[in-house]
Design an enzyme around this catalytic site. Sequence first.
Site, PDB file in Angstrom:
ATOM      1  N   CYS A 134       4.759   5.002  -3.114  1.00  0.00           N
ATOM      2  CA  CYS A 134       4.843   4.264  -4.388  1.00  0.00           C
ATOM      3  C   CYS A 134       6.294   4.008  -4.765  1.00  0.00           C
ATOM      4  O   CYS A 134       6.982   4.901  -5.264  1.00  0.00           O
ATOM      5  CB  CYS A 134       4.127   5.041  -5.483  1.00  0.00           C
ATOM      6  SG  CYS A 134       4.199   4.211  -7.087  1.00  0.00           S
ATOM      7  N   CYS A 137       7.084   4.345  -8.468  1.00  0.00           N
ATOM      8  CA  CYS A 137       7.175   5.730  -8.944  1.00  0.00           C
ATOM      9  C   CYS A 137       8.495   6.375  -8.495  1.00  0.00           C
ATOM     10  O   CYS A 137       9.151   7.057  -9.270  1.00  0.00           O
ATOM     11  CB  CYS A 137       6.047   6.586  -8.384  1.00  0.00           C
ATOM     12  SG  CYS A 137       4.444   5.805  -8.338  1.00  0.00           S
ATOM     13  N   ASP A 138       8.851   6.189  -7.246  1.00  0.00           N
ATOM     14  CA  ASP A 138       9.925   6.997  -6.655  1.00  0.00           C
ATOM     15  C   ASP A 138      11.207   6.236  -6.325  1.00  0.00           C
ATOM     16  O   ASP A 138      12.214   6.861  -5.974  1.00  0.00           O
ATOM     17  CB  ASP A 138       9.404   7.662  -5.367  1.00  0.00           C
ATOM     18  CG  ASP A 138       8.257   8.625  -5.662  1.00  0.00           C
ATOM     19  OD1 ASP A 138       8.234   9.184  -6.774  1.00  0.00           O
ATOM     20  OD2 ASP A 138       7.392   8.807  -4.802  1.00  0.00           O
TER      21      ASP A 138
END
Length: 322
Positions: A134, A137-138
């Site tokens: 992701c 997300c990261d």
Amino acid sequence: MIIGSGPAGYTAAIYAARANMHPLLIDGPQQGGQLTTTTEVENFPGYPDGVDPFTMMDDMRRQAERFGTQFVSGIVTKVEFCQRLTANDQPHKVWVNDTDLYEADTVIIATGASAKYLGLESEREFRGRGVSACATCDGFFYRKKTVAVVGGGDTACEEANYLAGLCEKVYLIVRKPFLRASAVMQERVKQNPKIEILFEHNTVELTGEGKVQGATLVFRKGEPDEEIRHINIDGFFLAIGHHPNTDLFKEYVARDAEGYILTDGNSPQCYDQRLTTNDQRLILPGVFAAGDCADPHYRQAIVAAASGCKAAIEADRYFKSL
Ligand code: NDP
């Protein structure tokens, strides 16, 4: 009954419990859901300093528990959904771990989706330490660094572009000699000077001391010609698709070709697969879907949480109409 313990499931539980619906939540195989495979959550509103995903999911669980949600640890192995139009009709049936039968007036399916991985041993070893599925997300943790994205579809192109806005350099590792993504996405990737596309490359190993520092790739120049290459990277992002965890419900709930549950427009209400034809779909009363199991597009915790809220509100309305 709520099946699944990700942001969608817990949010549905908070709303259902506060509406006095006495929810029972079945955890499933991964308590806390897919989010717990990430390192830190920085984009969920309400956590200005970021939060460890386990803490966040534990917070949601405690909040659901505070209002009376009951939890069952186990995996749902079988369901029997019925056409429940009145309080006298059969309840929906759910079996946990093959043996324990639970009955419910309404069911919210919040079983999420699982990102696909290549299946390499080193990929497992570095999960959460350089390997991610992701970018939204990261990606932030790789600012000004070099990363690789695997895949040639729209997700891979979108993630490569997103990461190029943060990183020094992005390799896009594509197994075929062409991209599968839509024309506009392909053009964006090709025009981005920070992205280098490695066509006909396959990753065979990730290397590093305690975290990802490199990847070994095989470049196929046409059989039997092969060349081994090594690239230095700090992050390795998978974008080769997701698989919604919905196979268990396929007999009862209508799904799209990828297995995502089809819901009634903006409503989380499921369609009855048994009553679905090419030109008509009929509702499966009292069965709702929330989160990534019904969402091929956004796959964000906040979106899943919002859909859990919607499912619980609709479940309450249905419950009161019985
Ligand atoms: P896709 O299935 O479209 O693409 C998956 C990609 O991963 C393909 O290029 C595939 O290669 C590659 N791949 C699969 N397995 C492997 C493997 N083992 N090793 C290397 N590469 C592999 O998935 P997406 O998640 O990209 O998209 C899913 C759906 O969502 C699509 O319909 C897409 O259009 C849509 N979407 C739309 C967006 C938008 O409109 N903004 C954004 C994101 C997704 P190959 O081509 O060789 O099969």
